[in-house]
Design an enzyme around this catalytic site. Sequence first.
Site, mmCIF file in Angstrom:
data_model
loop_
_atom_site.group_PDB
_atom_site.id
_atom_site.type_symbol
_atom_site.label_atom_id
_atom_site.label_comp_id
_atom_site.label_asym_id
_atom_site.label_seq_id
_atom_site.Cartn_x
_atom_site.Cartn_y
_atom_site.Cartn_z
ATOM 1 N N GLY A 199 11.792 -21.916 51.716
ATOM 2 C CA GLY A 199 12.223 -21.437 50.401
ATOM 3 C C GLY A 199 13.213 -22.395 49.745
ATOM 4 N N GLY B 95 12.747 -25.533 44.887
ATOM 5 C CA GLY B 95 12.818 -25.936 43.475
ATOM 6 C C GLY B 95 11.544 -25.588 42.715
ATOM 7 N N LYS B 96 10.907 -24.496 43.143
ATOM 8 C CA LYS B 96 9.640 -24.102 42.506
ATOM 9 C C LYS B 96 9.828 -23.724 41.049
ATOM 10 C CE LYS B 96 9.242 -21.007 45.795
ATOM 11 N NZ LYS B 96 10.261 -21.439 46.757
ATOM 12 N N ALA C 14 14.227 -13.606 45.801
ATOM 13 C CA ALA C 14 14.004 -14.962 45.282
ATOM 14 C C ALA C 14 15.005 -15.274 44.172
ATOM 15 C CB ALA C 14 12.589 -15.067 44.720
ATOM 16 N N GLY C 15 15.258 -16.561 43.991
ATOM 17 C CA GLY C 15 16.098 -16.986 42.870
ATOM 18 C C GLY C 15 15.518 -18.276 42.342
ATOM 19 N N THR D 27 18.431 -10.966 52.550
ATOM 20 C CA THR D 27 19.214 -11.044 51.319
ATOM 21 C C THR D 27 19.820 -9.686 50.966
ATOM 22 O OG1 THR D 27 17.229 -10.611 50.032
ATOM 23 C CG2 THR D 27 17.810 -12.929 50.387
ATOM 24 N N GLN E 7 9.821 -17.702 47.930
ATOM 25 C CA GLN E 7 10.153 -18.090 49.309
ATOM 26 C C GLN E 7 9.298 -19.306 49.720
ATOM 27 O OE1 GLN E 7 9.639 -14.384 48.888
ATOM 28 N NE2 GLN E 7 11.757 -14.515 48.273
ATOM 29 N N THR F 134 10.420 -13.411 55.908
ATOM 30 C CA THR F 134 10.469 -12.337 54.929
ATOM 31 C C THR F 134 9.283 -11.409 55.195
ATOM 32 O OG1 THR F 134 10.832 -11.860 52.582
ATOM 33 C CG2 THR F 134 9.176 -13.547 53.088
ATOM 34 N N THR G 85 20.907 -19.103 45.343
ATOM 35 C CA THR G 85 20.907 -18.600 43.965
ATOM 36 C C THR G 85 21.081 -17.086 43.946
ATOM 37 O OG1 THR G 85 19.185 -20.258 43.621
ATOM 38 C CG2 THR G 85 19.566 -18.755 41.804
ATOM 39 N N LYS H 167 14.321 -32.999 44.616
ATOM 40 C CA LYS H 167 15.668 -33.376 45.042
ATOM 41 C C LYS H 167 15.718 -34.713 45.793
ATOM 42 C CE LYS H 167 18.701 -29.790 45.107
ATOM 43 N NZ LYS H 167 19.394 -28.575 45.529
ATOM 44 N N SER I 242 10.483 -34.794 41.691
ATOM 45 C CA SER I 242 11.506 -34.249 40.793
ATOM 46 C C SER I 242 12.814 -35.004 41.032
ATOM 47 C CB SER I 242 11.685 -32.757 41.076
ATOM 48 O OG SER I 242 12.797 -32.289 40.393
#
Length: 426
Positions: free
Chosen positions: A12, A15-16, A39-40, A125, A220, A235, A295, A327, A409
């Site tokens: 997870g 950076g989706k 998720a964030g 979470t 995730q 999860t 996040t 990243k 990216s």
Amino acid sequence: MPAYAVIGGQWGDEGKGKIIDYLARDASVVARYSGGNNAGHTVINDAGTFKLHLVPSGICWPHITNIIGNGVVIDPDVLLGEIRELNLDPDRLVVSDRAHLIMPYHIKLDLLEEERRGSAAIGTTGRGVGPAYLDKVNRSGLRAGELLDPENLALRLPDIVKFKNEVLTKIYGADPVDVDDIFEAASRWASDLAPYIKPAEYFVADALESGQNIILEGAQGALLDLDHGSYPYVTSSNPTVGGALSGLGIGPRAFGGVAGVFKAYTTRVGAGPFPTELDDEIGEKIRTIGKEFGTTTGRPRRCGWFDGVAGRYSAKVNGFDALIITKLDILDGFDTVKVCVAYEIDGKRTENFPIDSALLSRSKPIYEELPGWSGSTAGITRPEDVPANAMSYIRFIEDLLGVKASIISSGPRREETVVLDDIIPR
Ligand code: IMP
């Protein structure tokens, strides 16, 4: 073939959100298929910074219809909060009537069960995601569509709450929940969410039949998958590609491609084995430069080198045909970078990701060390600006995973993206 899945290849946080926001320019629909507000997804563009937990990452494009599929579990208060914050009209967002609801007792049970697990806690979470999926499988869940049918709710809810209260009070010694409070909340959710709740399968099918491009948004990552991940530290849903079929109600012939999103290194939040974890100043450096804090929960993420064994496994169970590396800029300036190419387990070398968590925790990474790069990759947009050693690093990962890289990216903003190959043909 117009459905393109964008799936996390690691644990997870790859950076989706940024990638889906970028790709959505060439699509008409973005459809999320699994997970919940565990998720964030962060999207940064000219309109601002958006931290999304349930609303799909296509939301910043006015031409996109965003769909929350039946495979997602929904905390109605969180969803309504995002709808209000984004000022979303019902023509921009469709919520599947078959998606299950995270109820207040699910959140309580998630926290209580983690406490009961003690040192074996999963590090969830705490958003009620696991208990909501548990009820779905147990056929005692409530679905979004049921909010629109108060008579049915009046029949089902008291019995469900009665049983939950038995569990809360007798198993966990906790306070019960109040059925009247839940009814009151449910009627509020019903009136506020009614314009969004629809049979989402038909929206997906219509878009596919009319040849529109759909992005299937994963949440995730593959290594957190209930079936394929590092069980039990996973999860409770299927972030892998199979989850996209069942979580939206589409067939395999709809697929145009399956892209795996990987950070240039590895992170993990919560408990569970992580063979390439760096418990040293390099790990700390990656965490600081990469701003590796959750996040959703703000928890510091565990950081380590790229794990090629896990990555190859993830590529296989998803059938990735494109890699998206995010990243990369965080590794700028390292003298050397390491990639795990095999594990040593109990003195034996293996290239396979073990099924068992105990074996995975005994897996020692076998690394190849590659030269780092001195130039900055932050914010670059052209392939020719990728430093030669950084490109060699990407090629090394491609060879290890057997999949070509299509996108790199170079920063969190939409435009900080290097396209090597178009994932969605124009
Ligand atoms: P749950 O999904 O809240 O039940 O948590 C189960 C495990 O998945 C925990 O280790 C969480 O930290 C992890 N997890 C869940 N959602 C995410 C995510 O979006 N990013 C990273 N880890 C996650």
